[in-house]
Scaffold this motif. Structure first.
Motif, PDB file in Angstrom:
ATOM      1  N   ALA A  14       0.828  -1.210   0.000  1.00  0.00           N
ATOM      2  CA  ALA A  14       0.000   0.000   0.000  1.00  0.00           C
ATOM      3  C   ALA A  14       0.858   1.254   0.000  1.00  0.00           C
ATOM      4  CB  ALA A  14      -0.933  -0.005   1.205  1.00  0.00           C
ATOM      5  N   CYS A  15       1.931   1.234   0.780  1.00  0.00           N
ATOM      6  CA  CYS A  15       2.831   2.385   0.828  1.00  0.00           C
ATOM      7  C   CYS A  15       3.452   2.646  -0.542  1.00  0.00           C
ATOM      8  CB  CYS A  15       3.926   2.131   1.871  1.00  0.00           C
ATOM      9  SG  CYS A  15       5.180   3.432   1.979  1.00  0.00           S
ATOM     10  N   ALA A  16       3.988   1.584  -1.173  1.00  0.00           N
ATOM     11  CA  ALA A  16       4.695   1.764  -2.436  1.00  0.00           C
ATOM     12  C   ALA A  16       3.754   2.122  -3.580  1.00  0.00           C
ATOM     13  CB  ALA A  16       5.482   0.501  -2.768  1.00  0.00           C
ATOM     14  N   VAL A  17       2.616   1.443  -3.665  1.00  0.00           N
ATOM     15  CA  VAL A  17       1.663   1.749  -4.737  1.00  0.00           C
ATOM     16  C   VAL A  17       1.183   3.191  -4.619  1.00  0.00           C
ATOM     17  CG1 VAL A  17      -0.643   1.239  -5.628  1.00  0.00           C
ATOM     18  CG2 VAL A  17       0.927  -0.630  -5.116  1.00  0.00           C
ATOM     19  N   THR A  18       0.948   3.636  -3.388  1.00  0.00           N
ATOM     20  CA  THR A  18       0.431   4.990  -3.170  1.00  0.00           C
ATOM     21  C   THR A  18       1.517   6.050  -3.339  1.00  0.00           C
ATOM     22  OG1 THR A  18      -1.203   4.116  -1.609  1.00  0.00           O
ATOM     23  CG2 THR A  18      -0.779   6.479  -1.538  1.00  0.00           C
ATOM     24  N   GLU A  19       2.656   5.836  -2.640  1.00  0.00           N
ATOM     25  CA  GLU A  19       3.680   6.875  -2.571  1.00  0.00           C
ATOM     26  C   GLU A  19       4.675   6.827  -3.732  1.00  0.00           C
ATOM     27  OE1 GLU A  19       3.534   9.202  -0.446  1.00  0.00           O
ATOM     28  OE2 GLU A  19       2.733   8.529   1.459  1.00  0.00           O
ATOM     29  N   VAL A  20       5.044   5.635  -4.184  1.00  0.00           N
ATOM     30  CA  VAL A  20       6.033   5.521  -5.265  1.00  0.00           C
ATOM     31  C   VAL A  20       5.358   5.590  -6.631  1.00  0.00           C
ATOM     32  CG1 VAL A  20       7.835   4.075  -6.289  1.00  0.00           C
ATOM     33  CG2 VAL A  20       7.583   4.171  -3.793  1.00  0.00           C
ATOM     34  N   ALA A  21       4.308   4.772  -6.798  1.00  0.00           N
ATOM     35  CA  ALA A  21       3.637   4.704  -8.098  1.00  0.00           C
ATOM     36  C   ALA A  21       2.578   5.787  -8.280  1.00  0.00           C
ATOM     37  CB  ALA A  21       3.001   3.334  -8.286  1.00  0.00           C
ATOM     38  N   GLY A  22       2.155   6.437  -7.182  1.00  0.00           N
ATOM     39  CA  GLY A  22       1.173   7.508  -7.298  1.00  0.00           C
ATOM     40  C   GLY A  22      -0.214   7.031  -7.653  1.00  0.00           C
ATOM     41  N   ARG A  23      -0.533   5.792  -7.296  1.00  0.00           N
ATOM     42  CA  ARG A  23      -1.853   5.234  -7.579  1.00  0.00           C
ATOM     43  C   ARG A  23      -2.681   5.189  -6.301  1.00  0.00           C
ATOM     44  NH1 ARG A  23       0.155  -0.246  -9.263  1.00  0.00           N
ATOM     45  NH2 ARG A  23      -2.025  -0.784  -8.890  1.00  0.00           N
ATOM     46  N   ASP A  24      -3.983   5.017  -6.468  1.00  0.00           N
ATOM     47  CA  ASP A  24      -4.864   4.985  -5.301  1.00  0.00           C
ATOM     48  C   ASP A  24      -5.596   3.652  -5.174  1.00  0.00           C
ATOM     49  OD1 ASP A  24      -6.628   5.126  -7.395  1.00  0.00           O
ATOM     50  OD2 ASP A  24      -7.561   7.018  -6.793  1.00  0.00           O
ATOM     51  N   ASP A  25      -5.019   2.590  -5.782  1.00  0.00           N
ATOM     52  CA  ASP A  25      -5.706   1.298  -5.771  1.00  0.00           C
ATOM     53  C   ASP A  25      -4.779   0.157  -5.350  1.00  0.00           C
ATOM     54  OD1 ASP A  25      -4.073   1.509  -7.962  1.00  0.00           O
ATOM     55  OD2 ASP A  25      -5.496   0.634  -9.387  1.00  0.00           O
ATOM     56  N   PRO A  26      -4.123   0.264  -4.176  1.00  0.00           N
ATOM     57  CA  PRO A  26      -3.155  -0.768  -3.787  1.00  0.00           C
ATOM     58  C   PRO A  26      -3.761  -2.157  -3.637  1.00  0.00           C
ATOM     59  CG  PRO A  26      -3.616   0.708  -1.945  1.00  0.00           C
ATOM     60  CD  PRO A  26      -4.203   1.334  -3.164  1.00  0.00           C
ATOM     61  N   ALA A  27      -5.031  -2.254  -3.354  1.00  0.00           N
ATOM     62  CA  ALA A  27      -5.660  -3.575  -3.187  1.00  0.00           C
ATOM     63  C   ALA A  27      -5.590  -4.402  -4.465  1.00  0.00           C
ATOM     64  CB  ALA A  27      -7.105  -3.421  -2.739  1.00  0.00           C
ATOM     65  N   THR A  28      -5.492  -3.748  -5.618  1.00  0.00           N
ATOM     66  CA  THR A  28      -5.438  -4.487  -6.877  1.00  0.00           C
ATOM     67  C   THR A  28      -4.093  -5.175  -7.075  1.00  0.00           C
ATOM     68  OG1 THR A  28      -4.679  -2.546  -8.120  1.00  0.00           O
ATOM     69  CG2 THR A  28      -7.065  -2.897  -7.965  1.00  0.00           C
ATOM     70  N   ASP A  29      -3.109  -4.898  -6.215  1.00  0.00           N
ATOM     71  CA  ASP A  29      -1.806  -5.546  -6.303  1.00  0.00           C
ATOM     72  C   ASP A  29      -1.614  -6.599  -5.215  1.00  0.00           C
ATOM     73  OD1 ASP A  29      -1.477  -3.588  -8.235  1.00  0.00           O
ATOM     74  OD2 ASP A  29       0.628  -3.251  -7.730  1.00  0.00           O
ATOM     75  N   ALA A  78       5.216   0.506   7.259  1.00  0.00           N
ATOM     76  CA  ALA A  78       6.099   0.864   6.153  1.00  0.00           C
ATOM     77  C   ALA A  78       6.277   2.373   6.147  1.00  0.00           C
ATOM     78  CB  ALA A  78       5.526   0.384   4.824  1.00  0.00           C
ATOM     79  N   TRP A  79       7.529   2.809   6.051  1.00  0.00           N
ATOM     80  CA  TRP A  79       7.857   4.234   6.082  1.00  0.00           C
ATOM     81  C   TRP A  79       8.299   4.683   4.698  1.00  0.00           C
ATOM     82  CZ3 TRP A  79       7.065   6.472  10.850  1.00  0.00           C
ATOM     83  CH2 TRP A  79       6.994   5.602  11.940  1.00  0.00           C
ATOM     84  N   TYR A  80       7.757   5.789   4.236  1.00  0.00           N
ATOM     85  CA  TYR A  80       8.135   6.321   2.924  1.00  0.00           C
ATOM     86  C   TYR A  80       9.210   7.381   3.072  1.00  0.00           C
ATOM     87  CZ  TYR A  80       8.042   8.902  -1.440  1.00  0.00           C
ATOM     88  OH  TYR A  80       8.416   9.524  -2.606  1.00  0.00           O
ATOM     89  N   THR A  81      10.260   7.256   2.245  1.00  0.00           N
ATOM     90  CA  THR A  81      11.328   8.248   2.178  1.00  0.00           C
ATOM     91  C   THR A  81      11.508   8.648   0.720  1.00  0.00           C
ATOM     92  OG1 THR A  81      12.467   7.170   4.041  1.00  0.00           O
ATOM     93  CG2 THR A  81      13.735   8.758   2.741  1.00  0.00           C
ATOM     94  N   ASP A  82      11.475   9.929   0.444  1.00  0.00           N
ATOM     95  CA  ASP A  82      11.572  10.416  -0.929  1.00  0.00           C
ATOM     96  C   ASP A  82      12.853   9.912  -1.583  1.00  0.00           C
ATOM     97  OD1 ASP A  82      10.774  11.869  -3.182  1.00  0.00           O
ATOM     98  OD2 ASP A  82      11.999  13.583  -2.583  1.00  0.00           O
ATOM     99  N   GLY A  83      12.727   9.313  -2.752  1.00  0.00           N
ATOM    100  CA  GLY A  83      13.872   8.790  -3.487  1.00  0.00           C
ATOM    101  C   GLY A  83      14.227   7.365  -3.145  1.00  0.00           C
ATOM    102  N   PHE A  84      13.754   6.897  -1.988  1.00  0.00           N
ATOM    103  CA  PHE A  84      14.077   5.539  -1.548  1.00  0.00           C
ATOM    104  C   PHE A  84      12.838   4.663  -1.373  1.00  0.00           C
ATOM    105  CE2 PHE A  84      17.810   7.826   0.463  1.00  0.00           C
ATOM    106  CZ  PHE A  84      18.712   7.439  -0.513  1.00  0.00           C
ATOM    107  N   GLY A  85      11.662   5.230  -1.552  1.00  0.00           N
ATOM    108  CA  GLY A  85      10.460   4.414  -1.471  1.00  0.00           C
ATOM    109  C   GLY A  85      10.096   4.011  -0.063  1.00  0.00           C
ATOM    110  N   CYS A  86       9.614   2.784   0.093  1.00  0.00           N
ATOM    111  CA  CYS A  86       9.018   2.332   1.351  1.00  0.00           C
ATOM    112  C   CYS A  86       9.853   1.238   2.004  1.00  0.00           C
ATOM    113  CB  CYS A  86       7.605   1.822   1.098  1.00  0.00           C
ATOM    114  SG  CYS A  86       6.509   3.122   0.465  1.00  0.00           S
ATOM    115  N   THR A  87       9.958   1.324   3.320  1.00  0.00           N
ATOM    116  CA  THR A  87      10.766   0.392   4.099  1.00  0.00           C
ATOM    117  C   THR A  87       9.958  -0.100   5.279  1.00  0.00           C
ATOM    118  OG1 THR A  87      12.838   1.493   3.509  1.00  0.00           O
ATOM    119  CG2 THR A  87      12.853   0.127   5.481  1.00  0.00           C
ATOM    120  N   LEU A  88       9.887  -1.423   5.444  1.00  0.00           N
ATOM    121  CA  LEU A  88       9.256  -1.991   6.627  1.00  0.00           C
ATOM    122  C   LEU A  88      10.204  -1.892   7.819  1.00  0.00           C
ATOM    123  CD1 LEU A  88       7.510  -5.315   5.480  1.00  0.00           C
ATOM    124  CD2 LEU A  88       6.406  -3.240   6.334  1.00  0.00           C
ATOM    125  N   ALA A  89       9.755  -1.251   8.891  1.00  0.00           N
ATOM    126  CA  ALA A  89      10.593  -1.104  10.091  1.00  0.00           C
ATOM    127  C   ALA A  89       9.727  -0.631  11.241  1.00  0.00           C
ATOM    128  CB  ALA A  89      11.726  -0.103   9.839  1.00  0.00           C
TER     129      ALA A  89
END
Length: 453
Positions: A44-59, A93-104
């Protein structure tokens, strides 16, 4: 009164037993539940923040846990939390600009991401990653239509799940098509195609003298036979480290991706099950372990891909996500728009030459595509980060395609296919969890060859 006390005692004991039973079951199933919630949070973090989509459930892949997963996205805090019904097995999952999402558990300290200039990529525009779409001829349009399932029923089209096709001929972008909700600027997850990019990045570091293929003693704690494992062993999946690549809840691959904050150290802790170099066993752990070695050697941390291959090729939409220790997850987590994936294929096709500069050692791709004989292998034709059409026994994996065909391959049907004899690169991306080796992908390449003469 005595009866009431007895009832109270029975109720209290029963409650304690139920609580203990629930706690025991939860502790027993906790790794499985955390794998599910970790997958959901990261996705959900990556689809939303990296890909800019609003439908993470489809992945999300088919799984019994999916109906019980709850995902909460806090855009202001760049934080996405997954849980079971909002109550247990929380993962963040934490989003960092340029590095995407990290589970921590806590926000990782990854530093600042190096800016990437798109101007080095011939398939993009200097001002925007989306250069004008070329006008394809009728034969190519038909080929792409077949890849998207234009003639299929709606349900079959959805199962096919094609999201992007890009075709490059003689170094020129000649055709592309995208599914609804996707375009030339939408990053898509390459999954195990990331391994091929890690191999190319390793080649750049070899050319720079940072590492060599025969480097061993890669981890200080390896004082046993594991010290004999080399960089090449990790690239060829012949390290001998114990592994199970089955994508299921509770296996080493899912534990690494969704439960381990330091993925490289986890893989390094595993015992040997074979002598290094003798048995080939496909392992995402090997590639991520390799990148932990590379980040240590270079001191670049999560910024390693951006300061090497991503920056050099001008892959401005690309994001290589790291783990909690700051190691790029080189096995699985490279996001990039399809044109950037095409540029990576063209880079390989050009033997590492890019904009007049030789970035890979001379002969690197020849070595990359040379298969090694093993006592046993679970992936015939997996050479060094890429799969070849000619298998070790001389037969062809894809008889309908030229012998010199080779390709990157990723989960859910991701492919970048290179055909040197045709000067051709074909990218197919999508969400096809039912088949990772969809025949339509091979048909697409065959159709493109026929259409382009």
């Amino acid at each position: 009164m005595h009866i009431l006390r007895r009832v109270i005692v029975i109720v209290a004991v029963t409650a304690l037993v139920l609580i203990a039973a629930f706690t025991g079951v939860y502790l027993w199933q906790q790794p499985i539940l955390l794998t599910g919630t970790g997958y959901a949070a990261h996705n959900a973090c990556a689809v939303t923040e990296v890909a800019g989509r609003d439908d993470p459930a489809t992945d999300l892949p088919p799984n019994p846990l999916v109906p019980y997963l709850q995902v909460d996205v806090d855009v202001d805090a760049d934080r996405t939390t997954g849980s079971i019904l909002g109550a247990i097995a929380h993962q963040t999952a934490w989003y960092t600009d340029g590095f995407g999402c990290t589970l921590a558990d806590q926000r990782p300290e990854l530093g600042e991401a190096t800016a990437i200039d798109a101007g080095a990529n011939p398939f993009t525009d200097a001002a925007t990653p989306a250069a004008p779409t070329p006008e394809a001829d009728a034969a190519l349009e038909q080929a792409m239509g077949r890849a998207f399932g234009d003639e299929l029923a709606a349900s079959d089209q959805e199962a096919l799940g094609t999201r992007a096709v890009v075709v490059v001929k003689d170094g020129e972008l000649v055709a592309e098509r995208y599914a609804d909700g996707f375009d030339a600027e939408t990053p898509q997850l390459g999954w195990s195609m990331s391994k091929s990019v890690a191999e190319l990045m390793t080649g750049m570091l070899v050319e720079q003298g940072v590492v060599s293929l025969d480097d061993d003693h890669l981890r200080p704690e390896w004082t046993d036979e594991r010290a004999d494992i080399t960089v090449e062993d990790l690239l060829r999946m012949q390290s001998g480290l114990e592994w199970d690549e089955t994508y299921d809840l509770g296996t080493p691959i899912t534990r690494m991706l969704y439960l381990e904050p330091d993925m490289g150290s986890y893989v390094a802790s595993l015992p040997l099950e074979h002598e290094p170099g003798t048995v080939q066993e496909y392992s995402s752990g090997s590639t991520t372990l390799l990148c932990s070695v590379l980040t240590e050697r270079t001191g670049l941390g999560a910024d390693l891909p951006r300061q090497t291959i991503l920056g050099a090729l001008g892959l401005s939409t690309a994001v290589f996500e790291p783990d909690g220790a700051g190691t790029p997850v080189c096995s699985s987590y490279l996001w990039a728009a399809p044109r950037d994936w095409a540029a990576l294929g063209q880079f390989a096709l050009q033997d590492g030459e890019w904009n007049g500069e030789q970035l890979l050692p001379e002969g690197w791709m020849d070595d990359t595509l040379t298969n090694v004989d093993h006592e046993a292998t679970d992936d015939p034709g997996y050479a060094m980060g890429f799969r070849t059409n000619v298998l070790p026994d001389g037969s062809l994996r894809w008889p309908e395609l030229p012998d010199d065909t080779y390709y990157m391959s990723g989960h859910d049907g991701q492919k970048v296919v290179m055909v040197p004899s045709e000067e051709l690169v074909v990218v197919r991306m999508g969400f096809t969890p039912a088949a990772d080796d969809e025949p339509s992908e091979r048909q697409l390449v065959a159709d493109a060859i026929a259409a382009l003469g």
